[in-house]
Design an enzyme around this catalytic site. Structure first.
Site, short mmCIF file in Angstrom:
data_model
loop_
_atom_site.label_atom_id
_atom_site.label_comp_id
_atom_site.label_asym_id
_atom_site.label_seq_id
_atom_site.Cartn_x
_atom_site.Cartn_y
_atom_site.Cartn_z
N GLY A 48 46.14 46.66 7.47
CA GLY A 48 45.57 47.50 8.53
C GLY A 48 44.29 47.02 9.17
O GLY A 48 44.06 47.26 10.35
N GLU A 102 37.58 47.80 5.97
CA GLU A 102 38.78 48.63 5.88
C GLU A 102 39.09 49.23 7.25
O GLU A 102 38.19 49.44 8.06
CB GLU A 102 38.54 49.77 4.89
CG GLU A 102 39.25 49.60 3.56
CD GLU A 102 40.76 49.82 3.63
OE1 GLU A 102 41.40 49.50 4.66
OE2 GLU A 102 41.31 50.30 2.64
N LYS A 134 38.16 59.84 7.59
CA LYS A 134 38.61 61.24 7.67
C LYS A 134 37.84 62.05 6.63
O LYS A 134 38.30 62.21 5.49
CB LYS A 134 40.11 61.33 7.36
CG LYS A 134 41.02 60.68 8.38
CD LYS A 134 42.49 60.82 7.96
CE LYS A 134 43.41 60.19 8.99
NZ LYS A 134 44.82 60.17 8.53
N PHE A 155 47.49 61.85 11.70
CA PHE A 155 48.03 60.53 11.40
C PHE A 155 47.82 59.63 12.63
O PHE A 155 48.24 59.95 13.73
CB PHE A 155 49.52 60.61 11.05
CG PHE A 155 50.06 59.27 10.65
CD1 PHE A 155 49.77 58.72 9.41
CD2 PHE A 155 50.83 58.53 11.54
CE1 PHE A 155 50.25 57.47 9.05
CE2 PHE A 155 51.32 57.27 11.19
CZ PHE A 155 51.02 56.74 9.95
N ASP A 162 49.63 51.21 11.26
CA ASP A 162 51.07 51.22 11.56
C ASP A 162 51.72 52.56 11.27
O ASP A 162 51.20 53.38 10.51
CB ASP A 162 51.78 50.18 10.70
CG ASP A 162 51.84 50.61 9.23
OD1 ASP A 162 50.77 50.93 8.67
OD2 ASP A 162 52.95 50.65 8.67
P1 5GP Z 1 43.30 56.51 1.14
O1 5GP Z 1 43.51 55.74 -0.11
O2 5GP Z 1 41.85 56.64 1.56
O3 5GP Z 1 43.96 57.88 1.07
O4 5GP Z 1 44.07 55.80 2.28
C1 5GP Z 1 43.72 54.59 2.71
C2 5GP Z 1 44.86 53.84 3.32
O5 5GP Z 1 45.90 54.70 3.77
C3 5GP Z 1 44.37 53.10 4.54
O6 5GP Z 1 43.89 51.83 4.22
C4 5GP Z 1 45.60 53.09 5.42
O7 5GP Z 1 46.36 51.96 5.12
C5 5GP Z 1 46.36 54.33 5.03
N1 5GP Z 1 46.10 55.44 5.99
C6 5GP Z 1 45.30 56.51 5.83
N2 5GP Z 1 45.30 57.30 6.91
C7 5GP Z 1 46.12 56.71 7.80
C8 5GP Z 1 46.53 57.04 9.14
O8 5GP Z 1 46.14 58.05 9.75
N3 5GP Z 1 47.39 56.17 9.74
C9 5GP Z 1 47.86 55.05 9.11
N4 5GP Z 1 48.69 54.27 9.81
N5 5GP Z 1 47.48 54.69 7.86
C10 5GP Z 1 46.63 55.53 7.22
MG MG Z 2 43.61 49.95 4.89
#
Ligand code: 5GP
Ligand code: MG
Length: 178
Positions: A48, A102, A134, A155, A162
């Site tokens: 990402g 990130e 977020k 999202f 993606d």
């Molecule tokens: P976390 O571990 O903080 O819950 O999520 C981190 C990872 O989830 C990010 O690096 C990303 O790859 C994915 N992610 C979180 N929110 C989104 C979003 O709104 N859209 C997309 N495409 N990926 C997300």
């Molecule tokens: Mg990521």
């Protein structure tokens, strides 16, 4: 384009390219000021963050390195809550200043995992930069040093992010439309 469709979902524009680029220039200025004389190693978290990392990197004027690693915790449009392995840390991080790049911090699971794993390499200090954050989804205490945009719990797709592998090439960031 105001609205786009990827597979079964419609997305509406949320952060246009111009705002993303403007913000990245500001973030890079901050990073440049903080990293003077530290010769940091930047860690781009694939997949990402690849566009974000590239745009930040182009705006750095300090001596620095970049390396790429991978950790994934997402399937479809909701977090699976499980993080997989960290792969690809090749550069020696011992006694180095490390800056993680990130795309987005959602629950913070990935961020916590990354920080834990990087810590094992014995760096001098770790900084965390995320284009998107977020705050309402966060369920850990993580210190984010550089944040591009705070966003609601939608999202998002585009600019590296993606939906089922698609949409990473979009120049703007879109959110899932109701
Ligand atoms: P976390 O571990 O903080 O819950 O999520 C981190 C990872 O989830 C990010 O690096 C990303 O790859 C994915 N992610 C979180 N929110 C989104 C979003 O709104 N859209 C997309 N495409 N990926 C997300
Ligand atoms: Mg990521």
């Amino acid at each position: 384009m105001e609205r786009i469709t990827i597979k079964d979902k419609t997305f509406a524009i949320n952060i246009p390219e111009s705002r993303i680029q403007e913000r990245i220039v500001q973030m890079a200025k901050e990073i440049n000021a903080d990293m003077k004389g530290k010769s940091p190693v930047f860690l781009c978290v694939l997949n990402g963050a690849f566009l974000f990392a590239a745009d930040v990197f182009k705006n750095l004027d300090v001596e620095c390195e970049i390396t790429f690693l991978r950790v994934s915790s997402y399937e479809g449009t909701s977090s699976t809550g499980t993080v997989k392995n960290l792969v690809g840390v090749s550069a020696s991080l011992k006694d180095r200043t490390v800056v993680i790049l990130e795309d987005i911090v959602d629950t913070g699971d990935t961020a916590v995992y990354l920080l834990q794993e990087i810590e094992k390499h014995g760096p001098k200090e770790i900084r965390f930069a995320s284009l998107l954050f977020k705050p309402k989804a966060l369920r850990h205490e993580v210190k984010l040093d550089y944040v591009g945009f705070e966003v609601p719990n939608d999202f998002l797709v585009g600019y590296g992010l993606d939906y089922d592998g698609l949409g990473r090439n979009l120049r703007d960031i879109y959110k899932l439309a109701e």
